[in-house]
Design an enzyme around this catalytic site. Sequence first.
Site: not given
Ligand code: EPU
Length: 412
Positions: A21-22, A114, A119, A301, A393
């Site tokens: 997915k990601n 989620c 986030r 995850d 999802r």
């Molecule tokens: N964070 C910040 N500021 C930002 C961005 C992130 O503080 O501008 C913090 C977040 O709050 C969190 C940490 O950094 O505490 C990690 O967030 P990250 O940005 O790495 O995650 P994401 O890009 O929002 C993706 C995946 C998630 C997965 C995470 C971590 C997608 C669409 N989602 O989210 O996937 O858990 O990376 O590997 O790529 C899932 O598939 O169930 C899922 C939640």
Amino acid sequence: MDYIVNGGKKLCGSLDVYGAKNCALTLLAATILTDEEVVLTNCPQIVDVDNMLLLLSAVGKRVRRVGNVVSVRGAPTTAEVPRDIACLLRGSALLLAPCLARCGAVTLPLPGGCAIGARPMDIHVDGLRAMGVDVVDNGDSLRCVGKSHGTNYSLRFASVGATENLICAAASGVGEFVLSNCALEPEIVALTQMLVQMGAHIDGVGRSTLHIVGCGKLHGTEFHVIPDRIVAATYLSSVIASGGELILRNCVPSHFAAFAQSVCDNFTFRHTQTEAYIRVKRQPRGYGHIVTAPYPAFHTDMQSQVLSLAALSRGRTYVTERLFENRLRHNCQMLQRMGAEISLLGDTARVDGRRLYGAEVTSADLRGGAALVVAALGAEGTTVVHDEGHISRGYVGFADALCSVGADIHTS
Ligand code: EPU
């Protein structure tokens, strides 16, 4: 949909892992960087991908899907990302840099997905500002205007989404960029590989510092979405919970090495580069201390699944969630309903494994929902997992796949 799981059935057989997915979401967003056709193969048929395809259509891209093959082409005609779809998935955040690059401006409603933590998007914003883009935070949306110009930028945290957006901004920008403290996830390696195929100049693929020379518009390509390591870990967790043996095909075990080391190595576990085999005869005496952190460490995850396994083990496990502040609590409460012995102290759960019993539980997020089904497979009696569409999802035919190897799951 409700999953009605009659636990205690051993699983036996083989399962194929499908596209991640990601990975699919970030590659689909990157198709905006060219007007030419990008063809993605192994693209999973899940709700989040369907919604990303709707978002691409909404900004003017022409999208066609035949089974697992998706073709995207055409110029974006608007950079107003529709709120009603954006709020359904976190992946909508990935449209920010590609839409900005092609339209010179973008309005992005804050993404959904989620509810596992606050986030924020401050790193995405900070990085774009460092590149000279004008960003206004309107509270419920971001408005970005301008072109990204070469700079040296170090992410304060290796965020997956921010790394993806900043790579796209740099690849399509003007001048030379050095991005450091980038996330190292396999999805990011796949994104950089696809962008290189599309004509981007990126040095350091797979490393935390990337040197990128912006080259404006890119060209079309064909790319294979990598196998989903979280689906692989969820299938492995299912057989660990229930006992039995499983061959996992079309996976990349090196992508879930930390999970394999902490969890699967308690059992007979073998793997090649594309397959894994596990045989589970009895539950282990706990899994030690699992701490989530960015790749290549233990993946957040996979945390909910290991929490379920810890609850079913014969000993003590500590599980610490370091990425998402709300990701432990709900499943701890649900597992307690099933008889689990869990206490939560800050970001750490102390789990004393024991027999679990069927109960009525609800899923609050995608991985958490799948993990409750995992717990139910190892529990005695019938568990009803109420799921508000979270599992679909990110998982293709979750119940059918598990039933094909011996699980007893009905959906209603
Ligand atoms: N964070 C910040 N500021 C930002 C961005 C992130 O503080 O501008 C913090 C977040 O709050 C969190 C940490 O950094 O505490 C990690 O967030 P990250 O940005 O790495 O995650 P994401 O890009 O929002 C993706 C995946 C998630 C997965 C995470 C971590 C997608 C669409 N989602 O989210 O996937 O858990 O990376 O590997 O790529 C899932 O598939 O169930 C899922 C939640």
